[in-house]
Write an enzyme that holds these catalytic residues in place. Structure first.
Site, PDB file in Angstrom:
ATOM      1  N   HIS A  47     -11.289 -17.047-133.976  1.00  0.00           N
ATOM      2  CA  HIS A  47     -11.809 -17.698-132.769  1.00  0.00           C
ATOM      3  C   HIS A  47     -13.159 -17.136-132.349  1.00  0.00           C
ATOM      4  O   HIS A  47     -13.826 -17.712-131.499  1.00  0.00           O
ATOM      5  CB  HIS A  47     -10.801 -17.567-131.626  1.00  0.00           C
ATOM      6  CG  HIS A  47      -9.543 -18.336-131.857  1.00  0.00           C
ATOM      7  ND1 HIS A  47      -9.517 -19.698-131.992  1.00  0.00           N
ATOM      8  CD2 HIS A  47      -8.265 -17.934-132.015  1.00  0.00           C
ATOM      9  CE1 HIS A  47      -8.281 -20.106-132.215  1.00  0.00           C
ATOM     10  NE2 HIS A  47      -7.497 -19.055-132.243  1.00  0.00           N
ATOM     11  N   ARG A  72      -9.742 -10.049-138.001  1.00  0.00           N
ATOM     12  CA  ARG A  72      -8.855 -11.217-138.013  1.00  0.00           C
ATOM     13  C   ARG A  72      -9.566 -12.327-138.776  1.00  0.00           C
ATOM     14  O   ARG A  72     -10.657 -12.747-138.402  1.00  0.00           O
ATOM     15  CB  ARG A  72      -8.502 -11.690-136.612  1.00  0.00           C
ATOM     16  CG  ARG A  72      -7.615 -12.949-136.714  1.00  0.00           C
ATOM     17  CD  ARG A  72      -6.881 -13.264-135.437  1.00  0.00           C
ATOM     18  NE  ARG A  72      -7.738 -13.799-134.402  1.00  0.00           N
ATOM     19  CZ  ARG A  72      -7.269 -14.326-133.264  1.00  0.00           C
ATOM     20  NH1 ARG A  72      -5.954 -14.375-133.041  1.00  0.00           N
ATOM     21  NH2 ARG A  72      -8.092 -14.772-132.348  1.00  0.00           N
ATOM     22  N   GLU A 151       3.129 -16.055-133.970  1.00  0.00           N
ATOM     23  CA  GLU A 151       2.675 -16.763-132.767  1.00  0.00           C
ATOM     24  C   GLU A 151       3.139 -18.204-132.738  1.00  0.00           C
ATOM     25  O   GLU A 151       2.549 -19.037-132.048  1.00  0.00           O
ATOM     26  CB  GLU A 151       1.150 -16.652-132.610  1.00  0.00           C
ATOM     27  CG  GLU A 151       0.332 -16.964-133.856  1.00  0.00           C
ATOM     28  CD  GLU A 151      -1.169 -16.736-133.661  1.00  0.00           C
ATOM     29  OE1 GLU A 151      -1.626 -16.512-132.536  1.00  0.00           O
ATOM     30  OE2 GLU A 151      -1.889 -16.800-134.683  1.00  0.00           O
ATOM     31  N   ASP A 177      -0.804 -18.356-128.090  1.00  0.00           N
ATOM     32  CA  ASP A 177      -0.240 -19.395-128.947  1.00  0.00           C
ATOM     33  C   ASP A 177       1.277 -19.448-128.818  1.00  0.00           C
ATOM     34  O   ASP A 177       1.865 -20.528-128.819  1.00  0.00           O
ATOM     35  CB  ASP A 177      -0.650 -19.166-130.415  1.00  0.00           C
ATOM     36  CG  ASP A 177      -1.997 -19.798-130.719  1.00  0.00           C
ATOM     37  OD1 ASP A 177      -2.201 -20.959-130.333  1.00  0.00           O
ATOM     38  OD2 ASP A 177      -2.848 -19.122-131.319  1.00  0.00           O
TER      39      ASP A 177
HETATM   40  C1  3PY Z   1      -2.920 -15.526-129.215  1.00  0.00           C
HETATM   41  O1  3PY Z   1      -2.603 -15.027-128.129  1.00  0.00           O
HETATM   42  O2  3PY Z   1      -2.521 -16.622-129.637  1.00  0.00           O
HETATM   43  C2  3PY Z   1      -3.825 -14.779-130.074  1.00  0.00           C
HETATM   44  O3  3PY Z   1      -4.073 -15.179-131.176  1.00  0.00           O
HETATM   45  C3  3PY Z   1      -4.426 -13.518-129.530  1.00  0.00           C
HETATM   46  O4  3PY Z   1      -5.805 -13.638-129.534  1.00  0.00           O
HETATM   47 MG    MG Z   2      -3.422 -17.132-131.569  1.00  0.00          MG
END
Ligand code: 3PY
Ligand code: MG
Length: 257
Positions: A47, A72, A151, A177
């Protein structure tokens, strides 16, 4: 080997590591932040704005500060994970690891045989760490960390199987997420009680598997809470939040806010 060892020596041992989390694609900023009291610095290619070149330069700046760099990668971009390890990254955080197949793909590209199938070419990693080829080959699978993000609902359902994949060093909960998937798209709330229950579950399953539990925290106080709860690695919100907080604090100090 200092920056790698700084991560691997403390991996999975309390107190939890605190990592900065940067999306502004500046290698210089990565170095500045690394010289503060954080344990490591994470560069975000999912992101954040980091492309491969900025991430490679950023890893160098973080290592110059004597700290380990995590990256990441974009979703499913495991080939890039290998290239980042070649450049000296001490660990890879892979988003949206929803199945054992995803976890195996992560390991394939981040661990040398017999655990995975990582291709040889750690030129900058050897240069920065002072390890020769024989030592790097022997130690890399232990020194560098493969971290699978949990997530989604699918990922939570497959958690024990993902944790059982050899070469996965830990899982990293993305609470935003997770809140979206758990609410069927109704809200995004990283501190929702359903997320909180999932966090306890992930922590317990990681303990049972002997692997590290990592989590993103949207604020400083929440990061402290996650660390006290026993998470092994906690992300300290992100660079934009930190810059905002710094500006706001200094305006207050100047009596202008
Ligand atoms: C989320 O909270 O989905 C993440 O990927 C943390 O940045
Ligand atoms: Mg995420």
């Amino acid at each position: 080997a200092d920056a790698f060892a700084a991560l691997s020596h403390r991996w999975g041992r309390p107190p939890g590591l605190l990592t900065a989390w940067l999306g502004i694609p500046s290698p210089i900023l990565a170095g500045v932040v690394a010289r503060e009291g954080v344990d490591c610095v994470t560069l975000d290619m999912q992101h954040g704005g980091f492309d491969l070149a900025a991430a490679v330069l950023g890893i160098g700046q973080v290592m110059l500060a004597g700290k380990p760099a995590l990256v990441r990668v974009p979703v499913g971009d495991y080939a890039t994970a290998s290239r980042l390890l070649d450049s000296g990254a001490a660990g890879i955080i892979a988003p949206m690891v929803n199945s054992v197949a995803d976890a195996r793909a992560l390991v394939e590209f981040t661990k040398f045989p017999p655990v995975g199938a990582r291709s040889w070419g750690p030129v900058l990693a050897m240069d920065a760490s002072g390890l020769g080829p024989a030592d790097y080959l022997r130690r890399a699978n232990g020194l560098t960390k493969a971290i699978a993000m949990v997530e989604t609902r699918e990922s939570l359902a497959a958690l024990d199987d993902i944790l059982a994949v050899e070469g996965v060093d830990g899982v990293f909960v993305g609470p935003s997420d997770l809140s979206i998937t758990l609410s069927g798209g109704a809200h995004v709330d990283a501190e929702h009680k359903d997320v909180d229950a999932a966090l306890d579950h992930v922590l317990a399953r990681c303990r049972a598997a002997g692997k590290a539990a990592c989590v993103f925290a949207p604020s400083g106080p929440r990061a402290g809470e996650m660390r006290r709860r026993g998470f092994d690695l906690v992300a300290l919100a992100n660079d934009v939040g930190q810059v905002r907080l710094g500006v706001k604090t200094m305006l207050e100090q100047a009596g202008a806010a």
